[in-house]
Enzyme design. Structure first.
Site, PDB file in Angstrom:
ATOM      1  N   HIS A 138      46.085  32.696 -29.094  1.00 64.78           N
ATOM      2  CA  HIS A 138      44.935  33.593 -29.286  1.00 64.78           C
ATOM      3  C   HIS A 138      43.841  32.778 -29.976  1.00 64.78           C
ATOM      4  CE1 HIS A 138      42.681  36.932 -31.163  1.00 64.78           C
ATOM      5  NE2 HIS A 138      43.281  37.733 -30.309  1.00 64.78           N
ATOM      6  N   ASP A 215      52.013  32.368 -35.759  1.00 66.68           N
ATOM      7  CA  ASP A 215      51.159  33.552 -35.615  1.00 66.68           C
ATOM      8  C   ASP A 215      52.061  34.676 -35.094  1.00 66.68           C
ATOM      9  OD1 ASP A 215      49.630  35.583 -34.586  1.00 66.68           O
ATOM     10  OD2 ASP A 215      48.247  34.289 -33.470  1.00 66.68           O
ATOM     11  N   GLN A 218      51.961  39.246 -32.465  1.00 68.85           N
ATOM     12  CA  GLN A 218      52.666  39.935 -31.379  1.00 68.85           C
ATOM     13  C   GLN A 218      54.177  39.813 -31.528  1.00 68.85           C
ATOM     14  OE1 GLN A 218      51.060  41.819 -29.322  1.00 68.85           O
ATOM     15  NE2 GLN A 218      48.996  41.094 -29.693  1.00 68.85           N
ATOM     16  N   LYS A 241      48.982  46.395 -35.807  1.00 64.92           N
ATOM     17  CA  LYS A 241      49.808  46.192 -34.604  1.00 64.92           C
ATOM     18  C   LYS A 241      51.265  46.578 -34.849  1.00 64.92           C
ATOM     19  CE  LYS A 241      46.980  42.307 -33.028  1.00 64.92           C
ATOM     20  NZ  LYS A 241      46.323  42.525 -31.738  1.00 64.92           N
ATOM     21  N   CYS A 379      41.028  37.261 -25.615  1.00 65.92           N
ATOM     22  CA  CYS A 379      40.805  36.257 -26.664  1.00 65.92           C
ATOM     23  C   CYS A 379      41.735  35.068 -26.464  1.00 65.92           C
ATOM     24  CB  CYS A 379      40.990  36.838 -28.064  1.00 65.92           C
ATOM     25  SG  CYS A 379      39.846  38.146 -28.426  1.00 65.92           S
TER      26      CYS A 379
HETATM   27  N1  PMP Z   1      47.064  36.416 -32.720  1.00 63.00           N
HETATM   28  C1  PMP Z   1      47.511  37.124 -31.682  1.00 63.00           C
HETATM   29  C2  PMP Z   1      48.619  36.558 -30.837  1.00 63.00           C
HETATM   30  C3  PMP Z   1      46.953  38.364 -31.400  1.00 63.00           C
HETATM   31  O1  PMP Z   1      47.392  39.079 -30.358  1.00 63.00           O
HETATM   32  C4  PMP Z   1      45.913  38.861 -32.231  1.00 63.00           C
HETATM   33  C5  PMP Z   1      45.246  40.185 -31.957  1.00 63.00           C
HETATM   34  N2  PMP Z   1      45.006  40.464 -30.615  1.00 63.00           N
HETATM   35  C6  PMP Z   1      45.508  38.091 -33.308  1.00 63.00           C
HETATM   36  C7  PMP Z   1      46.095  36.871 -33.525  1.00 63.00           C
HETATM   37  C8  PMP Z   1      44.433  38.552 -34.227  1.00 63.00           C
HETATM   38  O2  PMP Z   1      44.844  39.691 -34.928  1.00 63.00           O
HETATM   39  P1  PMP Z   1      43.808  40.518 -35.806  1.00 63.00           P
HETATM   40  O3  PMP Z   1      42.633  40.787 -34.898  1.00 63.00           O
HETATM   41  O4  PMP Z   1      44.542  41.759 -36.165  1.00 63.00           O
HETATM   42  O5  PMP Z   1      43.438  39.690 -36.965  1.00 63.00           O
END
Ligand code: PMP
Length: 421
Positions: A138, A215, A218, A241, A379
């Site tokens: 991401h 990270d 997910q 999440k 993203c």
């Molecule tokens: N890493 C991953 C793999 C994600 O899916 C996301 C959110 N889509 C993020 C980081 C960022 O998370 P947040 O927007 O809650 O900070």
């Protein structure tokens, strides 16, 4: 919320078959309608719906208990402080960290990664060092590292993936044999659903003398995490999440790193003494939590974790895997539909494209049917580029989704085929 396969009580000793109707009744938003249809919510990788326990906790706290944390000498403030401490302890247990002081509250995964990049990376990575990411990160776990690389003259290396979306571990080993200092990879890809072999990734990195950040944005919603068994240096996730409130997330970091790191933000609540000549800082975790924290959200994260733990990861994974496999089978039948990302180990995400149809058009047709999916690059532009697409449509599941909802998705996709044929 579930029915046990064998004994029929609420103990979590064996895998429960989830009683999804009962679970759904606990999530008020799931009985909403969208465009005249019952809502089919399949955008859980973006954010999950909230159980009544989380909503009630927030409302009760704001209505009957609201007072700031840490500064108060009065009862309500002391109670808020204690409640936050209890959730920190709950997060420690959730990740199986050794100490609750290794749990830092952040605004989410993005802030947690930025914290590590700024407070750890900027201090300990030196010109010529290497940062290793994977192709399927991401942007939150890519852009901050890339900026640090530019600033400090570090080399950014990328672990490639095969056509299924699985990391090429042999290539990773080769990257590690160069001068590797930091490996930052996602537990589960938000764009493809690939579950990365993080245990092996951490082991190999440590053998090469590199630190590892996982990270878990997910990962934490779907898979049991044990940071001590994993031995990762950093792990982070977002509250919103994992069925919790927005605006709060967690960074786990090994105590020795937190001791060695400089603060990320400066301000109130993170100091020991302040004079105009010099400031000394307090100990972790508060050293990294400058300013008034989102204490209402932190407190309401507690029942979100309780919800997951009551159901149990084994039962959650069994249900979600069944949905994922069913969805993959049904989606493959849709004419002109191609799945993007078919790793052997996947969690809850199914990405696809349809011949002659932009993913946004797929999303718009489904919206009219009451079905919420995501369309775009998620993203993860380098992931899209790797698979030769600009965007995908993505359905992502939670433990409250059903096969009937997958059937509605498939019917909606047949409508897409009719309209754009
Ligand atoms: N890493 C991953 C793999 C994600 O899916 C996301 C959110 N889509 C993020 C980081 C960022 O998370 P947040 O927007 O809650 O900070």
């Amino acid at each position: 919320m579930g029915e046990r396969g064998t004994q029929g009580d609420d103990s979590m000793l064996t895998t429960q078959v989830l009683d999804v109707e009962r679970i759904r009744a606990e999530f008020p938003m799931l009985s909403s309608r969208m465009n005249g249809h019952p809502l089919v919510y399949l955008d859980n990788a973006a954010t999950t719906q909230k159980p009544r326990a989380v909503i009630d906790r927030l409302v009760h706290f704001y209505e009957k208990e609201y007072a700031t944390v840490r500064r108060g000498v009065y009862t309500f403030s002391q109670d808020s402080t204690r409640e936050c401490d209890l959730v920190r302890e709950k997060c420690r247990e959730f990740l199986n960290a050794a100490k609750s002081s290794e749990i830092i509250f952040t605004r989410g995964t993005t802030e947690a990664i930025n914290l590590v990049v700024s407070a750890f990376g900027r201090k300990f990575l030196k010109k010529g060092d290497t940062v290793i990411l994977s192709t399927i990160e991401h942007h939150s776990n890519l852009v901050p590292w890339q900026q640090l690389c530019e600033e400090k003259g570090l080399t950014l290396k990328v672990i490639p993936v095969d056509d299924r979306g699985e990391l090429l571990l042999e290539e990773y080993k080769k990257l590690l044999s160069a001068r590797a200092s930091m490996v930052a990879v996602t537990h589960v890809s938000n764009a493809l659903g690939t579950v990365n072999p993080i245990g092996e990734i951490v082991k190999l990195a440590h053998e090469a003398g590199a630190w590892v950040l996982i990270d878990g944005a997910q990962g934490a919603p779907h898979l049991e995490v044990d940071v001590r068994a994993l031995d990762c240096d950093f792990y982070c996730f977002s509250g919103h999440k994992i069925y919790g409130p927005t605006g709060v997330g967690v960074l786990y970091a090994k105590e020795k790193h937190l001791e060695a790191m400089d603060p990320y933000h400066f301000g109130g609540d993170m100091i020991e003494t302040v004079t105009f000549e010099k400031t000394t800082f307090t100990k972790p975790p508060h050293k990294f939590e400058a300013g008034t924290p989102p204490f209402a959200e932190i407190i309401a994260l507690g029942p979100a974790i309780d919800t997951i733990e009551t159901l149990g990861f084994e039962s959650i994974a069994a249900h979600e895997q069944e949905l994922l496999e069913y969805a993959a089978r049904r989606l493959r039948e849709v004419p002109g539909l191609r799945l993007i990302g078919e790793a052997k180990e996947k969690a809850s995400v199914i990405s696809f494209v349809m011949e002659g149809t932009h993913p946004h058009d797929i999303g718009t047709v489904l919206d009219q049917e009451g079905i919420a999916i995501r369309a775009g690059h998620h993203c993860a532009q380098p992931t899209m580029r790797r698979f030769g697409v600009a965007a995908t449509a993505r359905a992502s599941f939670a433990f409250y989704n059903t096969k009937e909802e997958v059937d509605k998705l498939v019917s909606g996709l047949y409508k897409v085929v009719e309209i754009f044929r």
